[in-house]
Design an enzyme around this catalytic site. Structure first.
Site, PDB file in Angstrom:
ATOM      1  N   GLU A  47       0.898   4.135   1.528  1.00 25.03           N
ATOM      2  CA  GLU A  47       1.335   4.763   2.788  1.00 25.03           C
ATOM      3  C   GLU A  47       2.467   3.967   3.422  1.00 25.03           C
ATOM      4  O   GLU A  47       3.466   4.528   3.879  1.00 25.03           O
ATOM      5  CB  GLU A  47       0.174   4.827   3.794  1.00 25.03           C
ATOM      6  N   CYS A  82      -2.261   0.329   7.421  1.00 22.75           N
ATOM      7  CA  CYS A  82      -1.474   1.552   7.190  1.00 22.75           C
ATOM      8  C   CYS A  82      -1.642   2.540   8.340  1.00 22.75           C
ATOM      9  O   CYS A  82      -0.671   3.177   8.751  1.00 22.75           O
ATOM     10  CB  CYS A  82      -1.868   2.176   5.857  1.00 22.75           C
ATOM     11  N   CYS A  96      -6.123   2.325   5.496  1.00 26.19           N
ATOM     12  CA  CYS A  96      -6.722   1.092   6.017  1.00 26.19           C
ATOM     13  C   CYS A  96      -6.134   0.828   7.416  1.00 26.19           C
ATOM     14  O   CYS A  96      -5.188   1.501   7.833  1.00 26.19           O
ATOM     15  CB  CYS A  96      -6.419  -0.061   5.062  1.00 26.19           C
ATOM     16  N   HIS A 146       0.845  -1.201   0.000  1.00 28.63           N
ATOM     17  CA  HIS A 146       0.000   0.000   0.000  1.00 28.63           C
ATOM     18  C   HIS A 146       0.879   1.250   0.000  1.00 28.63           C
ATOM     19  O   HIS A 146       1.976   1.251   0.584  1.00 28.63           O
ATOM     20  CB  HIS A 146      -0.902   0.008   1.239  1.00 28.63           C
TER      21      HIS A 146
END
Lengths: 148, 148
Positions: A53, A84, A81, A51
């Site tokens: 981040e 993260c 999410c 992801h």
């Protein structure tokens, strides 16, 4: 907060779009400059940590050392999410700015509430920055995928 | 659940101990064999993603492809933090077994409740496996650090 940095995060999201990944991008800013960038590449790499981040945070940790993230900010085009957000809070980063809200996975306020996370008081959070641009990019992506 | 695999996770934790990292270890099991191992190396690598569970999941994703984790299990010596639990649930791994409980960061039941996480119903969870061994190793580590 500086919209310039969110625009840079959006550029990362657009690169993910071109790579057929869900278009989310992030940048980490320290002392007024970008020290790390990330974009979603979870499918391509088959990497759960892929992801935007988390990738940007990991690069920033290598560049600055984790302890320095206390004075850094992260700009991401989508509400993080739980994975993260957990990483962002544990990194003790100073500011989290995000664009669009994520009803399905968003852990700041959409699905979960960030105040439930341990040590959440150490990070300032603001959402809705360039929200329409970030959200439209995601919508465009899912239309493109459906038409494939 | 098979204690043999938790013993393997403990071996990873002991390696972390020797490396002066908080001693947490994890293994991912698929079709009766270990396909990935991980141990905490966050300080050494200055990597926020350097928790045992996330490392084991990432390796398992590379080995099997993320879609196959649906039929895999993860054994970890400590109750996962929000970041790792988020990753475990998003990976849709079938079973999560953990050892000691973590009052400070544990996201399964100690600090947070895993049912608050999106899609949490897809993963079976059982804690307290070889709990005393995992817990004693952590205590021993913190005594060692204090005496340094």
């Amino acid at each position: 907060m500086d919209k310039f940095f969110m625009e840079e995060a959006l550029k990362e999201a657009k690169k993910a779009f071109e790579e057929n990944e869900i278009p989310v991008g992030a940048v980490v800013v320290f002392e007024g400059r970008i020290v790390a960038k990330g974009r979603n590449n979870r499918n391509m790499e088959q990497d759960i940590a892929g992801h935007a981040e988390l990738m940007a945070l990991r690069t920033a940790g290598k560049v600055l050392g984790l302890h320095k993230l206390v004075n850094a900010s992260i700009y991401t085009t989508l509400e993080p999410c739980p994975m993260c957000l957990g990483a962002i809070i544990q990194s003790r980063i100073k500011n989290l700015y995000f664009g669009a809200y994520d009803k399905k996975l968003g852990a700041v306020e959409s699905f979960m509430k960030y105040k439930e996370f341990p040590d959440s008081s150490k990070t300032n959070i603001q959402g809705g920055i360039l929200e329409i641009e970030a959200s439209n990019l995601l919508k465009e992506f899912f239309i493109k995928m459906r038409n494939k």
